[in-house]
Design a protein around this motif. Sequence first.
Motif, PDB file in Angstrom:
ATOM      1  N   PRO A  86       0.974  -1.458  -0.158  1.00  0.00           N
ATOM      2  CA  PRO A  86       0.175   0.123  -0.438  1.00  0.00           C
ATOM      3  C   PRO A  86       1.091   1.368  -0.021  1.00  0.00           C
ATOM      4  CG  PRO A  86      -0.352  -0.883   2.490  1.00  0.00           C
ATOM      5  CD  PRO A  86       0.931  -1.719   1.493  1.00  0.00           C
ATOM      6  N   ASP A  87       1.818   0.941   0.665  1.00  0.00           N
ATOM      7  CA  ASP A  87       3.125   2.015   0.354  1.00  0.00           C
ATOM      8  C   ASP A  87       4.310   2.647  -0.857  1.00  0.00           C
ATOM      9  OD1 ASP A  87       4.614  -0.264   1.611  1.00  0.00           O
ATOM     10  OD2 ASP A  87       4.357   1.334   3.376  1.00  0.00           O
ATOM     11  N   ALA A  88       4.615   1.506  -1.283  1.00  0.00           N
ATOM     12  CA  ALA A  88       6.276   1.409  -2.297  1.00  0.00           C
ATOM     13  C   ALA A  88       6.584  -0.323  -1.674  1.00  0.00           C
ATOM     14  CB  ALA A  88       7.142   2.213  -1.512  1.00  0.00           C
ATOM     15  N   PRO A  89       7.099  -0.492  -3.100  1.00  0.00           N
ATOM     16  CA  PRO A  89       7.701  -1.983  -2.692  1.00  0.00           C
ATOM     17  C   PRO A  89       8.306  -2.035  -1.420  1.00  0.00           C
ATOM     18  CG  PRO A  89       7.953  -0.828  -5.460  1.00  0.00           C
ATOM     19  CD  PRO A  89       7.749   0.778  -4.074  1.00  0.00           C
ATOM     20  N   HIS A  90       8.824  -2.904  -1.223  1.00  0.00           N
ATOM     21  CA  HIS A  90      10.136  -3.803  -0.329  1.00  0.00           C
ATOM     22  C   HIS A  90      10.166  -5.464  -0.989  1.00  0.00           C
ATOM     23  CE1 HIS A  90       8.312  -0.247   2.744  1.00  0.00           C
ATOM     24  NE2 HIS A  90       6.873  -0.911   2.035  1.00  0.00           N
ATOM     25  N   ASP A  91      11.597  -5.316   0.166  1.00  0.00           N
ATOM     26  CA  ASP A  91      11.943  -6.531   0.224  1.00  0.00           C
ATOM     27  C   ASP A  91      11.434  -7.322   0.839  1.00  0.00           C
ATOM     28  OD1 ASP A  91      13.722  -8.434  -0.592  1.00  0.00           O
ATOM     29  OD2 ASP A  91      15.242  -7.966   0.951  1.00  0.00           O
ATOM     30  N   CYS A  92      11.023  -8.544   1.231  1.00  0.00           N
ATOM     31  CA  CYS A  92      10.340  -9.330   1.070  1.00  0.00           C
ATOM     32  C   CYS A  92      11.003 -10.433   2.018  1.00  0.00           C
ATOM     33  CB  CYS A  92       8.692  -9.420   1.392  1.00  0.00           C
ATOM     34  SG  CYS A  92       7.825 -11.123   2.665  1.00  0.00           S
ATOM     35  N   GLU A  93      11.536 -11.182   2.998  1.00  0.00           N
ATOM     36  CA  GLU A  93      12.123 -12.444   2.294  1.00  0.00           C
ATOM     37  C   GLU A  93      11.333 -13.803   3.712  1.00  0.00           C
ATOM     38  OE1 GLU A  93      16.140 -12.442   2.877  1.00  0.00           O
ATOM     39  OE2 GLU A  93      16.350 -10.880   0.492  1.00  0.00           O
ATOM     40  N   ALA A  94       9.985 -13.182   4.888  1.00  0.00           N
ATOM     41  CA  ALA A  94      10.029 -14.350   5.385  1.00  0.00           C
ATOM     42  C   ALA A  94       8.059 -14.321   5.650  1.00  0.00           C
ATOM     43  CB  ALA A  94      10.051 -13.942   6.767  1.00  0.00           C
ATOM     44  N   ILE A  95       7.147 -14.314   5.368  1.00  0.00           N
ATOM     45  CA  ILE A  95       6.287 -15.052   5.583  1.00  0.00           C
ATOM     46  C   ILE A  95       5.346 -16.301   6.741  1.00  0.00           C
ATOM     47  CG2 ILE A  95       6.219 -14.207   2.849  1.00  0.00           C
ATOM     48  CD1 ILE A  95       5.180 -17.423   2.539  1.00  0.00           C
ATOM     49  N   PHE A  96       4.805 -16.618   6.993  1.00  0.00           N
ATOM     50  CA  PHE A  96       3.425 -17.414   7.129  1.00  0.00           C
ATOM     51  C   PHE A  96       2.706 -16.798   7.450  1.00  0.00           C
ATOM     52  CE2 PHE A  96       4.174 -13.550  11.105  1.00  0.00           C
ATOM     53  CZ  PHE A  96       2.581 -13.878  11.609  1.00  0.00           C
ATOM     54  N   VAL A  97       1.518 -17.889   7.800  1.00  0.00           N
ATOM     55  CA  VAL A  97       0.532 -18.357   7.618  1.00  0.00           C
ATOM     56  C   VAL A  97      -0.357 -17.943   8.793  1.00  0.00           C
ATOM     57  CG1 VAL A  97      -1.588 -19.396   6.970  1.00  0.00           C
ATOM     58  CG2 VAL A  97      -0.158 -18.995   5.169  1.00  0.00           C
ATOM     59  N   GLU A  98      -1.488 -17.907   9.588  1.00  0.00           N
ATOM     60  CA  GLU A  98      -1.463 -17.188  10.317  1.00  0.00           C
ATOM     61  C   GLU A  98      -2.933 -19.018  11.195  1.00  0.00           C
ATOM     62  OE1 GLU A  98      -3.149 -15.362  13.814  1.00  0.00           O
ATOM     63  OE2 GLU A  98      -4.051 -14.443  12.173  1.00  0.00           O
ATOM     64  N   PRO A  99      -2.901 -20.073  12.160  1.00  0.00           N
ATOM     65  CA  PRO A  99      -3.314 -20.664  12.124  1.00  0.00           C
ATOM     66  C   PRO A  99      -4.736 -20.242  12.462  1.00  0.00           C
ATOM     67  CG  PRO A  99      -1.710 -21.372  12.929  1.00  0.00           C
ATOM     68  CD  PRO A  99      -1.359 -19.576  12.610  1.00  0.00           C
ATOM     69  N   GLY A 100      -5.588 -21.179  11.885  1.00  0.00           N
ATOM     70  CA  GLY A 100      -7.349 -20.941  12.196  1.00  0.00           C
ATOM     71  C   GLY A 100      -7.630 -19.515  10.908  1.00  0.00           C
ATOM     72  N   THR A 101      -7.378 -18.526  10.957  1.00  0.00           N
ATOM     73  CA  THR A 101      -8.042 -17.476  10.344  1.00  0.00           C
ATOM     74  C   THR A 101      -7.724 -17.457   8.986  1.00  0.00           C
ATOM     75  OG1 THR A 101      -5.505 -15.829  10.081  1.00  0.00           O
ATOM     76  CG2 THR A 101      -7.539 -15.836  11.655  1.00  0.00           C
TER      77      THR A 101
END
Length: 238
Positions: free
Chosen positions: A186-201
Amino acid sequence: LGAHVTELIGPHATVDAGAVTDAPVSADAPGSTGDAPSDTDGGLAPCTPVAGAVETQAALTDARLIEVSGIVASRRDPGVRYVHNDSGEAVTRFFAVLTDGTTLAEIVIDGLSRPRDWEDVAIETTGDGREVLTFGDVGDNGARDGSSAPRASISVVRVEPPTLPATPAGAALHVAPLGVTTLVYPDAPHDCEAIFVEPGTGDLFLITKEDAGPAGLYRAAAPLLDGETRTLERLMDV
């Protein structure tokens, strides 16, 4: 990460390499700020990471595993780890490896163009009991260090792993993607190297990698639909 981590590992958790406990963190503990919980940290007191001894479990000797970037432990198949390379792959694929380092299977995701910069994989068990992997083509070195043009968008692909063989497969297994979702910051491009999925939702979270200043925690609420372009929600600085 505020209230979301509370749901994952419990309030005031002390994390080390081998266990998670619910021991409260002292305000005088090394690395603690001693500050009272605030609205910006989800109501949690500061947590102190505890570095445990490094334990080598196995060596990956498969020549195809040249730059492993993401790893998750299967819940459906005990003793199996799913791993993937970072970038430079000619096909979109990942691997199932055993805890002794043996490659059990190469798994090709059919119908996709080659990934640009796969950085991480997240795992979830859906409400109907299926195991689903989410691979994040979310790396963007250019957004962080200016080495290339920042990416206008990133993407994630969701896959249900195939039935795995009892012994190492000689040929690649193939799966069809459950869906590919395009993500825009929503603001500007970023580097991302970590993701996770929240259990339940089933919500997807991304943590950016920054050379200076705080990282950002972003969310894409479930469900993530195939072919959808989603603007991420920035939750907080980390």
